[in-house]
Write a protein that holds these residues in place. Structure first.
Motif, PDB file in Angstrom:
ATOM      1  N   SER A  55       0.834  -1.197   0.000  1.00 52.41           N
ATOM      2  CA  SER A  55       0.000   0.000   0.000  1.00 52.41           C
ATOM      3  C   SER A  55       0.869   1.247   0.000  1.00 52.41           C
ATOM      4  CB  SER A  55      -0.934   0.014   1.212  1.00 52.41           C
ATOM      5  OG  SER A  55      -0.186   0.084   2.401  1.00 52.41           O
ATOM      6  N   HIS A  56       0.303   2.320  -0.512  1.00 50.94           N
ATOM      7  CA  HIS A  56       1.051   3.575  -0.617  1.00 50.94           C
ATOM      8  C   HIS A  56       1.547   4.054   0.755  1.00 50.94           C
ATOM      9  CE1 HIS A  56       2.414   7.056  -2.777  1.00 50.94           C
ATOM     10  NE2 HIS A  56       1.788   7.860  -1.942  1.00 50.94           N
ATOM     11  N   ASP A  57       0.771   3.771   1.798  1.00 50.38           N
ATOM     12  CA  ASP A  57       1.184   4.179   3.149  1.00 50.38           C
ATOM     13  C   ASP A  57       2.161   3.184   3.788  1.00 50.38           C
ATOM     14  OD1 ASP A  57      -0.408   2.034   3.872  1.00 50.38           O
ATOM     15  OD2 ASP A  57      -1.902   3.245   4.919  1.00 50.38           O
ATOM     16  N   ARG A  58       2.504   2.113   3.060  1.00 56.80           N
ATOM     17  CA  ARG A  58       3.483   1.102   3.467  1.00 56.80           C
ATOM     18  C   ARG A  58       3.084   0.353   4.730  1.00 56.80           C
ATOM     19  NH1 ARG A  58       5.637   4.821   0.390  1.00 56.80           N
ATOM     20  NH2 ARG A  58       7.669   4.712  -0.584  1.00 56.80           N
ATOM     21  N   ARG A  59       1.771   0.159   4.915  1.00 53.50           N
ATOM     22  CA  ARG A  59       1.289  -0.529   6.113  1.00 53.50           C
ATOM     23  C   ARG A  59       0.818  -1.952   5.860  1.00 53.50           C
ATOM     24  NH1 ARG A  59      -0.881   3.435  10.453  1.00 53.50           N
ATOM     25  NH2 ARG A  59       0.219   5.294   9.857  1.00 53.50           N
ATOM     26  N   HIS A  60       0.506  -2.301   4.592  1.00 53.74           N
ATOM     27  CA  HIS A  60       0.046  -3.661   4.331  1.00 53.74           C
ATOM     28  C   HIS A  60       0.278  -4.072   2.874  1.00 53.74           C
ATOM     29  CE1 HIS A  60      -3.402  -0.966   3.691  1.00 53.74           C
ATOM     30  NE2 HIS A  60      -3.728  -1.785   2.713  1.00 53.74           N
TER      31      HIS A  60
END
Length: 92
Positions: A55-60
């Motif tokens: 994911s763009h937010d680097r969370r999953h």
């Protein structure tokens, strides 16, 4: 069909039972994973270079969404073809 969110491709580094470590722009991220994702990645970790959708937010990871999105599948196919090209670049 729900539209796929923005994602980036991360280089697979290390697999643990509850998270995967990836590299994005020279920074390491530990991303939590499910048991099913762990099982899949355990098989895939034998590949010499494995890129994972994150994911763009680097969370999953976005493994489940990519498998169902025809546009993303086409983009991944195009990316794989570009990687075989002598003139390829990250983010192609």
């Amino acid at each position: 069909m729900r539209r796929l969110e923005a994602f980036t491709l991360a280089t697979f580094l290390e697999l643990q039972p509850t998270y995967v470590t990836v590299l994005i722009h020279q920074a390491r991220y530990n991303i939590p994973i499910s048991y099913d994702e762990y099982s899949f990645l355990e098989i895939m970790q034998e590949e010499p270079l494995l890129l994972l959708p994150v994911s763009h937010d680097r969370r999953h990871l976005l493994l489940d969404r990519l498998a169902a999105d025809p546009i993303a599948l086409q983009e991944m196919k195009d990316f794989e073809g570009a990687a075989d090209s002598p003139v390829s670049s990250e983010g192609a």
